[in-house]
Design a protein around this motif. Structure first.
Motif, mmCIF file in Angstrom:
data_model
loop_
_atom_site.group_PDB
_atom_site.id
_atom_site.type_symbol
_atom_site.label_atom_id
_atom_site.label_comp_id
_atom_site.label_asym_id
_atom_site.label_seq_id
_atom_site.Cartn_x
_atom_site.Cartn_y
_atom_site.Cartn_z
ATOM 1 N N UNK A 19 41.202 50.151 34.497
ATOM 2 C CA UNK A 19 40.258 48.732 34.551
ATOM 3 C C UNK A 19 41.416 47.671 36.046
ATOM 4 N N UNK A 20 40.928 47.321 36.927
ATOM 5 C CA UNK A 20 41.710 46.605 37.284
ATOM 6 C C UNK A 20 41.927 45.091 36.586
ATOM 7 N N UNK A 21 43.136 44.593 35.850
ATOM 8 C CA UNK A 21 43.419 43.710 35.498
ATOM 9 C C UNK A 21 44.437 42.790 35.862
ATOM 10 N N UNK A 22 44.307 41.488 36.078
ATOM 11 C CA UNK A 22 44.305 40.502 36.326
ATOM 12 C C UNK A 22 45.918 39.520 35.092
ATOM 13 N N UNK A 23 46.724 38.928 34.696
ATOM 14 C CA UNK A 23 46.818 37.719 33.740
ATOM 15 C C UNK A 23 47.844 36.665 34.144
ATOM 16 N N UNK A 24 47.255 35.593 34.280
ATOM 17 C CA UNK A 24 47.238 34.318 34.173
ATOM 18 C C UNK A 24 48.121 33.475 33.652
ATOM 19 N N UNK A 25 48.889 32.681 33.855
ATOM 20 C CA UNK A 25 49.868 32.165 33.353
ATOM 21 C C UNK A 25 49.438 30.691 33.490
ATOM 22 N N UNK A 26 48.713 30.101 31.975
ATOM 23 C CA UNK A 26 48.599 29.343 31.599
ATOM 24 C C UNK A 26 46.739 29.585 31.988
ATOM 25 N N UNK A 27 45.671 27.650 32.052
ATOM 26 C CA UNK A 27 44.351 28.211 32.496
ATOM 27 C C UNK A 27 44.747 27.871 33.918
ATOM 28 N N UNK A 28 44.107 28.369 35.283
ATOM 29 C CA UNK A 28 44.353 27.505 35.918
ATOM 30 C C UNK A 28 44.062 26.553 36.507
ATOM 31 N N UNK A 29 44.441 25.924 37.680
ATOM 32 C CA UNK A 29 44.158 24.994 37.737
ATOM 33 C C UNK A 29 42.482 24.819 38.879
ATOM 34 N N UNK A 30 42.486 26.255 39.503
ATOM 35 C CA UNK A 30 41.472 26.156 40.771
ATOM 36 C C UNK A 30 40.867 27.504 40.509
ATOM 37 N N UNK A 31 39.332 27.160 40.633
ATOM 38 C CA UNK A 31 38.739 28.491 40.750
ATOM 39 C C UNK A 31 39.097 30.113 40.631
ATOM 40 N N UNK A 32 38.595 30.920 40.134
ATOM 41 C CA UNK A 32 39.365 32.202 40.434
ATOM 42 C C UNK A 32 38.402 32.617 41.746
ATOM 43 N N UNK A 33 38.959 33.135 42.862
ATOM 44 C CA UNK A 33 38.718 33.317 43.948
ATOM 45 C C UNK A 33 38.935 34.552 44.362
ATOM 46 N N UNK A 34 39.671 35.267 43.340
ATOM 47 C CA UNK A 34 40.350 36.344 44.003
ATOM 48 C C UNK A 34 40.567 37.373 42.187
ATOM 49 N N UNK A 35 39.000 37.326 41.040
ATOM 50 C CA UNK A 35 38.254 37.253 40.205
ATOM 51 C C UNK A 35 38.956 38.907 39.691
#
Length: 450
Positions: A19-35
């Protein structure tokens, strides 16, 4: 995930499925544009006050829902790190309420790393949790092996057990109802049985191994795309640093093994509390003087030393001064051009990644089960981090991580050279060879104490 090493652990197990997995450090301030297909949000809430932990978890839920997520997983440590105040139960119940569900299953087992739950009791290897080194954890000492009791003490909803005979009989779905449910699992097959039974619940929870069983079931339901070989990020070249704040039994072995041959600087929380600026300056000066490709800065200590520091400073302050110093070490190393960071300990990993100001990690190959190299980017360019939970890895983990990074960089360079020059092989740059040599044949230098 409730801490940063737990988040990389989770991302690594999900990535195994293709699966394609992305790890965000903390809650992003901006909406996801590349989820990505699987989004992991790393929080630093394992030892936070319960109301703060709940607020951050709900903020992460809001972001994930806005990104289009339809299934949610509350990840915590496979040793169920928590206290009678939380935060496993309070966060789970807040997420359940927000998602409009009255139940969740907890499956912390990670058989590959020796964590198994049988008849509701968690074992670390052959030891019950309360008899394992986790009983001496400096922030969340685990003194009860019965997870139903541990969870009930911090939860408002009832807690039940899906015992191993029920799992073995494949009767999980018929055995559960409203509330929290601890799922027995002594093998990966048991985790797969649990996943098959409850994959469609809005909220599941536990360790990374249970989460790792879900992508195949979600893919069968048409909720994930076809698995594909992971596109591993390119390992950046450059020097390295090892930063250790964990005081777990395994990390103590790892620090001893690596520090026997590499230059090492020990941080003393009492000295940091007396003269933080001076002690941190001495550490920076020491780092600047090193010509070794991967020095060690550590606060790892024996349980009696930890208790003595906490008795004098208080548990919170003792942790804060160490985290601040290790964050300063990371920042100083990055400013000096260091590109690879091996970090031991969940709280330490949170402090270091925040100091490096990275907000997204791409998941690379695993060094040990649940511990991948990850690649990020800052204004200076790419950097790599390996965030290790305290008890993960073997005694030689630090050297193995550095050797894996060097080998990955050399292989990528050789492949690129062969592709661009018709197969001619380029020698690895000196800094890559140095890093490998440092990992495999360390030189001895004195170890100062701050």
């Amino acid at each position: 995930a409730d801490d940063f090493t737990g988040a990389t652990d989770l991302a690594a197990l999900l990535a195994r499925s293709g699966a394609r997995v992305a790890l965000r450090i903390g809650v992003p301030a901006a909406p996801a544009t590349d989820a990505a297909e699987c989004e992991v949000v790393a929080l630093k809430i394992r030892s936070a006050p319960a109301p703060e932990a709940v607020a951050q978890a709900l903020a992460a839920l809001d972001w994930l829902q806005a990104a289009g997520a339809r299934r949610f997983y509350w990840k915590y440590c496979s040793t169920f790190d928590s206290t009678p105040q939380g935060n496993i139960g309070p966060v789970a119940e807040a997420l359940m309420a927000a998602l409009g569900t009255d139940r969740t299953l907890h499956a912390p087992s990670f058989p590959e790393n020796g964590r198994r739950v049988f008849m509701g009791n968690l074992f670390v290897g052959r030891q019950p949790l309360a008899e394992s080194p986790m009983k001496d954890h400096p922030l969340n000492p685990m003194t009860d092996s019965d997870l139903t009791r541990v969870l009930a003490a911090q939860s408002a909803l009832p807690v039940g057990l899906v015992d191993w005979p029920t799992v073995a009989a494949g009767a999980v779905r018929a055995a559960v109802g409203p509330g929290h449910w601890i799922g027995d699992a002594i093998s990966d097959g048991d985790l797969a049985t649990l996943a098959e039974a409850v994959w469609d619940w809005p909220l599941l929870s536990g360790g990374s191994a249970f989460a790792g069983k879900l992508p195949d079931r979600l893919r069968a339901a048409g909720l994930l795309g076809a698995g594909a070989a992971s596109n591993r990020p390119k390992m950046p070249a450059g020097r390295a640093i090892v930063l250790s704040g964990s005081c777990s039994a395994m990390t103590r072995q790892q620090v001893a093994a690596y520090g026997a041959g590499a230059p090492a600087f020990r941080l003393d929380p009492l000295a940091l509390a007396r003269d933080g600026a001076g002690a941190t300056a001495r550490m920076r000066d020491w780092l600047a003087a090193q010509d070794h490709p991967a020095p060690l800065v550590y606060a790892t200590a024996e349980p009696d030393q930890v208790r003595a520091a906490q008795a004098e400073l208080g548990t919170d302050r003792a942790g804060r001064v160490v985290e601040a110093a290790l964050a300063a070490a990371a920042r100083a190393a990055r400013d000096a051009g260091v590109a690879r960071f091996v970090v031991a300990g969940g709280e330490t990993s949170g402090a270091v990644t925040q100091a490096l100001a990275v907000d997204r990690l791409d998941i690379g190959a695993e060094i040990a089960p649940g511990v991948p190299w990850c690649v990020a980017r800052d204004a200076a360019g790419p950097l790599a981090v390996a965030l290790k939970s305290g008890n993960f890895g073997g005694p030689g983990f630090f050297a193995e991580a550095l050797a894996a990074a060097a080998a990955s960089a050399a292989a990528a360079s050789a492949a690129a050279s062969a592709s661009g020059r018709g197969g001619a092989r380029r020698a690895a740059p000196p800094e890559e060879e140095d890093a490998a040599a440092a990992a495999l044949a360390l030189t001895t230098k004195p170890s100062p104490l701050v």
